[in-house]
Structures are given as structure tokens and as C-alpha cells.
Design a protein around this motif. Structure first.
Motif, PDB file in Angstrom:
ATOM      1  N   UNK A   1       0.835  -1.200   0.000  1.00  0.00           N
ATOM      2  CA  UNK A   1       0.000   0.000   0.000  1.00  0.00           C
ATOM      3  C   UNK A   1       0.872   1.253   0.000  1.00  0.00           C
ATOM      4  N   UNK A   2       0.545   2.201  -0.899  1.00  0.00           N
ATOM      5  CA  UNK A   2       1.318   3.451  -1.041  1.00  0.00           C
ATOM      6  C   UNK A   2       0.412   4.644  -0.709  1.00  0.00           C
ATOM      7  N   UNK A   3       0.564   5.231   0.479  1.00  0.00           N
ATOM      8  CA  UNK A   3      -0.203   6.441   0.800  1.00  0.00           C
ATOM      9  C   UNK A   3       0.281   7.634  -0.035  1.00  0.00           C
TER      10      UNK A   3
ATOM     11  N   UNK B   1      -4.965   9.896   0.238  1.00  0.00           N
ATOM     12  CA  UNK B   1      -5.456   8.563  -0.042  1.00  0.00           C
ATOM     13  C   UNK B   1      -4.348   7.536  -0.054  1.00  0.00           C
ATOM     14  N   UNK B   2      -4.651   6.376  -0.619  1.00  0.00           N
ATOM     15  CA  UNK B   2      -3.677   5.288  -0.718  1.00  0.00           C
ATOM     16  C   UNK B   2      -4.027   4.428  -1.920  1.00  0.00           C
ATOM     17  N   UNK B   3      -2.996   3.881  -2.559  1.00  0.00           N
ATOM     18  CA  UNK B   3      -3.196   3.018  -3.727  1.00  0.00           C
ATOM     19  C   UNK B   3      -2.634   1.628  -3.458  1.00  0.00           C
ATOM     20  N   UNK B   4      -3.165   0.651  -4.205  1.00  0.00           N
ATOM     21  CA  UNK B   4      -2.747  -0.747  -4.050  1.00  0.00           C
ATOM     22  C   UNK B   4      -2.641  -1.375  -5.430  1.00  0.00           C
ATOM     23  N   UNK B   5      -1.481  -1.952  -5.791  1.00  0.00           N
ATOM     24  CA  UNK B   5      -1.320  -2.528  -7.128  1.00  0.00           C
ATOM     25  C   UNK B   5      -2.121  -3.812  -7.300  1.00  0.00           C
TER      26      UNK B   5
ATOM     27  N   UNK C   1      -7.382   2.536  -5.894  1.00  0.00           N
ATOM     28  CA  UNK C   1      -7.093   3.510  -4.845  1.00  0.00           C
ATOM     29  C   UNK C   1      -8.380   3.994  -4.188  1.00  0.00           C
ATOM     30  N   UNK C   2      -8.223   4.503  -2.983  1.00  0.00           N
ATOM     31  CA  UNK C   2      -9.291   5.161  -2.260  1.00  0.00           C
ATOM     32  C   UNK C   2      -8.756   6.441  -1.651  1.00  0.00           C
ATOM     33  N   UNK C   3      -9.592   7.459  -1.542  1.00  0.00           N
ATOM     34  CA  UNK C   3      -9.100   8.758  -1.082  1.00  0.00           C
ATOM     35  C   UNK C   3     -10.226   9.649  -0.593  1.00  0.00           C
ATOM     36  N   UNK C   4      -9.838  10.649   0.188  1.00  0.00           N
ATOM     37  CA  UNK C   4     -10.695  11.800   0.459  1.00  0.00           C
ATOM     38  C   UNK C   4     -10.263  12.928  -0.470  1.00  0.00           C
TER      39      UNK C   4
ATOM     40  N   UNK D   1     -15.587  11.093  -0.951  1.00  0.00           N
ATOM     41  CA  UNK D   1     -14.829   9.862  -0.697  1.00  0.00           C
ATOM     42  C   UNK D   1     -14.826   9.097  -2.004  1.00  0.00           C
ATOM     43  N   UNK D   2     -13.639   8.936  -2.589  1.00  0.00           N
ATOM     44  CA  UNK D   2     -13.503   8.375  -3.931  1.00  0.00           C
ATOM     45  C   UNK D   2     -12.906   6.975  -3.903  1.00  0.00           C
ATOM     46  N   UNK D   3     -13.281   6.175  -4.880  1.00  0.00           N
ATOM     47  CA  UNK D   3     -12.598   4.923  -5.201  1.00  0.00           C
ATOM     48  C   UNK D   3     -12.352   4.944  -6.708  1.00  0.00           C
ATOM     49  N   UNK D   4     -11.226   4.370  -7.119  1.00  0.00           N
ATOM     50  CA  UNK D   4     -10.913   4.440  -8.551  1.00  0.00           C
ATOM     51  C   UNK D   4      -9.873   3.430  -8.962  1.00  0.00           C
TER      52      UNK D   4
END
Length: 216
Positions: free
Chosen positions: A126-128, A167-171, A179-182, A208-211
Motif C-alpha cells: 500500500x502506497x499512501x 489517499x492510498x493506492x494498491x497494485x 485507490x481510495x481517497x478523500x 470519498x472516492x474509489x478508482x
């Protein structure tokens, strides 16, 4: 707006530019907006100042969404362009007397140039990341009032905008990540009314996003 976004993406990967990772991201989610003060100065509608409660109705057509292009100059720093199709409707359809329509629903669009800082694989895979940017507000202004001869309905360049992201992303593969984020935005809007006056309002939105992102 989307043509400018496409041109920016092409420039980031054009031949002759030093190698860097480019990331295209697409997101949606739940977007809301607190109440804002509205000031109207108009000979037909009259001069008025009031506070309007808003809601986002993210899943209602046209839906809330965003597109982002990021060029990562290093593993930790990047910059790019972000287009967000925010929306605000009168909460519970409640508006001051005389208004039939008062909204920015196609939408309260913002286009910003952002800078990002990320921490690759800080929490396992996980990469914030955090980001912020400045740009412009390009809303679809929709105002109909009983005392106005003309309906205001169209896109306008109404003022500056700002955004902030965490937010944070996950490969999920060599080139794909989720990824998910505010994401918060601010827009300062001065809109021209077809009746000859002006509408002014500073509006915040929260999402609140997911993408999903594609890297190349």
C-alpha cells in the motif's frame, strides 16, 4: 475541458521528454457539499442574499466522477491535471421563494493542476499519498426564477478553484492499481445570469472516492 485534458496527457508522454512514469486515473464515489452563502444582484430577480443548503446526489445522472493524469518525476513526487465533475442540488429541493431551478448539476466542474507526494510501499504493498492543486471552476449554471424573462442554462468560467487530496493506492498488476481517497474542493463562483445580473457563491465539496489507475 476534455480536449484540454487530452492535450495535457499527450504532452506528458510526447517524444523528447525524459522518462517518467505516467498514470491515468478514473474515479467516482460519494460527494457532498455544505451550505453556502449566495449573493444575487439583478434588476429582474432583485438583489438578495441568502444561505443555500446543498446535496450532491452522486449516483443520480449525470453522475459524479473524475479523471486524473499524473506524471511521476520520481518514486515520491508527481504533478498533473485533475478534472472533477462535482454537483450541487438544493437540499430536499428547498429554494427561496420564486426560484424554480437553482443548481450546478452538469456540474460544478473544476480543473486543477496538482502536485503529489507519495510513500511507495509504506504499508506493505500500500502506497499512501497526499496532493493539492489550484485551477478554475467551470460550472454548468442553472437558474430559473419566476421574475426573470430568461433562463440561465450553460457552462461558464466563474472563478478560481482549489483541491486537496489524501489517499492510498494498491497494485493489482504490473500496470494497474486501485485507490481510495478523500478529496475536497473549493470554488469561488461569479456567474452571469441571462437576466442581466450576477450570482456569487463560494462552494466547498467533500468526496470519498474509489478508482482505478493505469501506469505506463
Amino acid at each position: 475541458m476534455l480536449r484540454a485534458f487530452a492535450l495535457f496527457c499527450w504532452l506528458m508522454v510526447a517524444p523528447g521528454v525524459a522518462f517518467a512514469q505516467v498514470e491515468l486515473s478514473f474515479y467516482g464515489g460519494a460527494q457532498s457539499a455544505p451550505a453556502s452563502d449566495i449573493s444575487i444582484r439583478d434588476d429582474e430577480i432583485g438583489d438578495m442574499d441568502f444561505r443555500q443548503a446543498w446535496e450532491g446526489r452522486s449516483a443520480s445522472a449525470p453522475i459524479y466522477y473524475g479523471i486524473r493524469a499524473t506524471r511521476w518525476q520520481s518514486p515520491t513526487f508527481g504533478y498533473g491535471l485533475d478534472f472533477a465533475h462535482n454537483k450541487v442540488y438544493p437540499k430536499n429541493d428547498e429554494m427561496p421563494e420564486g426560484f424554480d431551478v437553482l443548481e450546478f448539476t452538469d456540474g460544478l466542474n473544476t480543473l486543477t493542476v496538482n502536485a503529489y507526494r507519495r510513500w511507495p510501499n509504506l504499508l506493505g504493498d500500500v502506497s499512501p499519498y497526499v496532493g493539492a492543486g489550484l485551477g478554475v471552476s467551470i460550472p454548468h449554471v442553472e437558474v430559473t426564477h419566476a421574475d426573470a424573462d430568461d433562463e440561465t442554462f450553460g457552462y461558464q468560467l466563474t472563478g478560481p478553484a482549489a483541491t486537496w487530496i489524501a489517499g492510498a493506492s494498491y497494485p493489482i498488476g504490473d500496470q494497474w492499481a486501485v485507490f481510495g481517497e478523500y478529496k475536497g474542493t473549493f470554488s469561488s463562483n461569479t456567474a452571469e445570469l441571462d437576466s442581466g445580473g450576477k450570482l456569487r457563491s463560494d462552494i466547498f465539496t467533500n468526496a470519498v472516492n474509489v478508482g482505478v489507475s493505469f501506469n505506463f
